[in-house]
Design a protein around this motif. Sequence first.
Motif, PDB file in Angstrom:
ATOM      1  N   GLU A 152      28.554  31.246  54.653  1.00 21.60           N
ATOM      2  CA  GLU A 152      28.356  31.602  53.264  1.00 21.60           C
ATOM      3  C   GLU A 152      29.679  32.146  52.728  1.00 21.60           C
ATOM      4  O   GLU A 152      30.561  32.511  53.506  1.00 21.60           O
ATOM      5  N   ILE A 153      29.819  32.191  51.406  1.00 18.16           N
ATOM      6  CA  ILE A 153      31.054  32.694  50.794  1.00 18.16           C
ATOM      7  C   ILE A 153      30.724  33.848  49.872  1.00 18.16           C
ATOM      8  O   ILE A 153      29.724  33.810  49.142  1.00 18.16           O
ATOM      9  N   ILE A 154      31.559  34.873  49.904  1.00 14.24           N
ATOM     10  CA  ILE A 154      31.373  36.018  49.014  1.00 14.24           C
ATOM     11  C   ILE A 154      32.697  36.383  48.357  1.00 14.24           C
ATOM     12  O   ILE A 154      33.760  36.276  48.971  1.00 14.24           O
ATOM     13  N   HIS A 155      32.625  36.759  47.096  1.00 13.61           N
ATOM     14  CA  HIS A 155      33.809  37.222  46.358  1.00 13.61           C
ATOM     15  C   HIS A 155      33.513  38.609  45.812  1.00 13.61           C
ATOM     16  O   HIS A 155      32.489  38.821  45.160  1.00 13.61           O
ATOM     17  N   ASN A 156      34.393  39.560  46.096  1.00 13.44           N
ATOM     18  CA  ASN A 156      34.253  40.911  45.567  1.00 13.44           C
ATOM     19  C   ASN A 156      34.929  40.995  44.202  1.00 13.44           C
ATOM     20  O   ASN A 156      36.154  40.881  44.115  1.00 13.44           O
ATOM     21  N   LEU A 157      34.133  41.177  43.167  1.00 11.23           N
ATOM     22  CA  LEU A 157      34.667  41.253  41.811  1.00 11.23           C
ATOM     23  C   LEU A 157      35.313  42.618  41.604  1.00 11.23           C
ATOM     24  O   LEU A 157      34.622  43.635  41.536  1.00 11.23           O
ATOM     25  N   THR A 158      36.631  42.659  41.496  1.00  8.95           N
ATOM     26  CA  THR A 158      37.329  43.940  41.366  1.00  8.95           C
ATOM     27  C   THR A 158      37.313  44.459  39.938  1.00  8.95           C
ATOM     28  O   THR A 158      37.599  45.636  39.713  1.00  8.95           O
ATOM     29  N   THR A 159      37.015  43.599  38.984  1.00 13.28           N
ATOM     30  CA  THR A 159      37.020  43.879  37.541  1.00 13.28           C
ATOM     31  C   THR A 159      38.428  43.979  36.971  1.00 13.28           C
ATOM     32  O   THR A 159      38.599  44.166  35.774  1.00 13.28           O
ATOM     33  N   ALA A 160      39.456  43.859  37.833  1.00 15.38           N
ATOM     34  CA  ALA A 160      40.842  43.890  37.354  1.00 15.38           C
ATOM     35  C   ALA A 160      41.560  42.596  37.713  1.00 15.38           C
ATOM     36  O   ALA A 160      42.785  42.537  37.660  1.00 15.38           O
ATOM     37  N   ASP A 161      40.819  41.568  38.100  1.00 16.04           N
ATOM     38  CA  ASP A 161      41.416  40.275  38.415  1.00 16.04           C
ATOM     39  C   ASP A 161      41.830  39.558  37.135  1.00 16.04           C
ATOM     40  O   ASP A 161      41.219  39.752  36.071  1.00 16.04           O
ATOM     41  N   ALA A 162      42.826  38.703  37.239  1.00 12.64           N
ATOM     42  CA  ALA A 162      43.269  37.909  36.096  1.00 12.64           C
ATOM     43  C   ALA A 162      42.188  36.900  35.724  1.00 12.64           C
ATOM     44  O   ALA A 162      41.405  36.473  36.576  1.00 12.64           O
ATOM     45  N   PRO A 163      42.113  36.509  34.455  1.00 18.45           N
ATOM     46  CA  PRO A 163      41.120  35.510  34.034  1.00 18.45           C
ATOM     47  C   PRO A 163      41.213  34.220  34.842  1.00 18.45           C
ATOM     48  O   PRO A 163      40.191  33.592  35.138  1.00 18.45           O
ATOM     49  N   GLN A 164      42.438  33.828  35.216  1.00 20.17           N
ATOM     50  CA  GLN A 164      42.614  32.607  36.000  1.00 20.17           C
ATOM     51  C   GLN A 164      41.909  32.711  37.356  1.00 20.17           C
ATOM     52  O   GLN A 164      41.354  31.725  37.845  1.00 20.17           O
ATOM     53  N   THR A 165      41.944  33.888  37.955  1.00 22.47           N
ATOM     54  CA  THR A 165      41.284  34.079  39.247  1.00 22.47           C
ATOM     55  C   THR A 165      39.775  33.960  39.109  1.00 22.47           C
ATOM     56  O   THR A 165      39.107  33.323  39.930  1.00 22.47           O
ATOM     57  N   ILE A 200      28.769  36.581  44.254  1.00 21.41           N
ATOM     58  CA  ILE A 200      29.773  37.472  43.692  1.00 21.41           C
ATOM     59  C   ILE A 200      29.252  38.891  43.836  1.00 21.41           C
ATOM     60  O   ILE A 200      28.178  39.229  43.334  1.00 21.41           O
ATOM     61  N   GLN A 201      30.004  39.731  44.568  1.00 20.76           N
ATOM     62  CA  GLN A 201      29.601  41.108  44.846  1.00 20.76           C
ATOM     63  C   GLN A 201      30.192  42.038  43.790  1.00 20.76           C
ATOM     64  O   GLN A 201      31.400  42.064  43.584  1.00 20.76           O
ATOM     65  N   TYR A 202      29.336  42.797  43.120  1.00 22.01           N
ATOM     66  CA  TYR A 202      29.799  43.735  42.099  1.00 22.01           C
ATOM     67  C   TYR A 202      30.022  45.110  42.732  1.00 22.01           C
ATOM     68  O   TYR A 202      29.257  45.534  43.599  1.00 22.01           O
ATOM     69  N   PRO A 203      31.052  45.823  42.296  1.00 25.22           N
ATOM     70  CA  PRO A 203      31.382  47.112  42.928  1.00 25.22           C
ATOM     71  C   PRO A 203      30.453  48.249  42.513  1.00 25.22           C
ATOM     72  O   PRO A 203      30.023  48.316  41.350  1.00 25.22           O
ATOM     73  N   TYR A 204      30.172  49.118  43.486  1.00 20.73           N
ATOM     74  CA  TYR A 204      29.355  50.310  43.245  1.00 20.73           C
ATOM     75  C   TYR A 204      30.096  51.527  43.779  1.00 20.73           C
ATOM     76  O   TYR A 204      30.819  51.453  44.761  1.00 20.73           O
ATOM     77  N   TYR A 205      29.892  52.659  43.116  1.00 22.88           N
ATOM     78  CA  TYR A 205      30.462  53.920  43.589  1.00 22.88           C
ATOM     79  C   TYR A 205      29.434  55.014  43.356  1.00 22.88           C
ATOM     80  O   TYR A 205      28.935  55.189  42.252  1.00 22.88           O
ATOM     81  N   LYS A 206      29.085  55.716  44.426  1.00 22.58           N
ATOM     82  CA  LYS A 206      28.047  56.748  44.381  1.00 22.58           C
ATOM     83  C   LYS A 206      26.749  56.204  43.823  1.00 22.58           C
ATOM     84  O   LYS A 206      26.049  56.869  43.041  1.00 22.58           O
ATOM     85  N   GLY A 207      26.432  54.983  44.223  1.00 24.06           N
ATOM     86  CA  GLY A 207      25.164  54.374  43.851  1.00 24.06           C
ATOM     87  C   GLY A 207      25.116  53.751  42.471  1.00 24.06           C
ATOM     88  O   GLY A 207      24.072  53.248  42.053  1.00 24.06           O
ATOM     89  N   LYS A 208      26.238  53.740  41.735  1.00 16.55           N
ATOM     90  CA  LYS A 208      26.253  53.185  40.388  1.00 16.55           C
ATOM     91  C   LYS A 208      27.338  52.125  40.245  1.00 16.55           C
ATOM     92  O   LYS A 208      28.377  52.200  40.887  1.00 16.55           O
ATOM     93  N   ARG A 209      27.083  51.137  39.391  1.00 15.07           N
ATOM     94  CA  ARG A 209      28.065  50.095  39.118  1.00 15.07           C
ATOM     95  C   ARG A 209      29.296  50.714  38.484  1.00 15.07           C
ATOM     96  O   ARG A 209      29.195  51.574  37.601  1.00 15.07           O
ATOM     97  N   VAL A 210      30.472  50.274  38.932  1.00 11.98           N
ATOM     98  CA  VAL A 210      31.718  50.780  38.373  1.00 11.98           C
ATOM     99  C   VAL A 210      32.679  49.641  38.093  1.00 11.98           C
ATOM    100  O   VAL A 210      32.485  48.506  38.549  1.00 11.98           O
ATOM    101  N   THR A 211      33.701  49.940  37.353  1.00 10.29           N
ATOM    102  CA  THR A 211      34.833  49.047  37.141  1.00 10.29           C
ATOM    103  C   THR A 211      36.092  49.831  37.491  1.00 10.29           C
ATOM    104  O   THR A 211      36.042  51.042  37.721  1.00 10.29           O
ATOM    105  N   MET A 212      37.206  49.153  37.519  1.00 14.80           N
ATOM    106  CA  MET A 212      38.470  49.852  37.739  1.00 14.80           C
ATOM    107  C   MET A 212      38.646  50.958  36.701  1.00 14.80           C
ATOM    108  O   MET A 212      39.106  52.062  37.001  1.00 14.80           O
TER     109      MET A 212
END
Length: 281
Positions: free
Chosen positions: A35-48, A68-80
Amino acid sequence: MALNHYGKPLLVTDSGGKDSAVCRELVRRSGVPYEIIHNLTTADAPQTILYIRERFRVAEAAGIPCEIQYPYYKGKRVTMWSLIPQKKIPPTRLARYCCEVLKEGSGVGRFITTGVRWAESRKRKAGRGIYEAFDRDQTKKLILNNDNDNRRQLFESCRVRSKHICNPIVDWSDRDVWDYIQSEKIPINPLYEMGFYRVGCIGCPMAGKHRYREFALFPTYERAYKRAFEKMLLVQKLEGKDDSTGGWVDAESVFRWWMEDDTIPGQYKLQFNEETNEVYY
């Protein structure tokens, strides 16, 4: 080993970079279930982001599960941009909390592959191997670089449900990677065609002075970082902390510090133009 340890296919981590593209192709050709997984950092370039979507579309059409794995911090969704005010310090070369939160949270309880290579840094040469087994107790972390290692059978038969990692191209040079991409005609992230030598978060401190070019191409990200720094300073102020003595008087000053810009505000900066052999400011 993935099926034996966890009863699940191999998990290929895809960052959108050239090394991930090579690993993705090697695993596909091997014939093992994956299987394939991508961690969405929220700071990737649009091209990526667009590149990952296209590669996932092709893989899913071939029956390969992608996520596509979305980031969590302390149980909540976060962005950079929401993470920086919570950490109350910009991400730096030494304080790389962004990687831990935004990129390295997936794969727990799975056998994964990565595109880590020794050629990328001296630290990786010293601390990363072809096979790695992690444990909460860091003293029990296992690293193998030799198929004939006399401990290998022990690892294959263990049932510890931690994260196991295979780095299939850990000993490849940059030339090896590019030769394989060109010879096998592997589609790569268009950022490389724009002159990028690495693909990662826009503004990553590990990119050094190359960040100036990144922000010139993607000014929206520079504004996003400055807004995050402004919120960070507000959090510090509400907690009674004052960093103005260190030069952090506003978001702009934090940004200059973060970019390792030593120019004093208001000071002229002389530069030499190699094409015209002239000095200008």
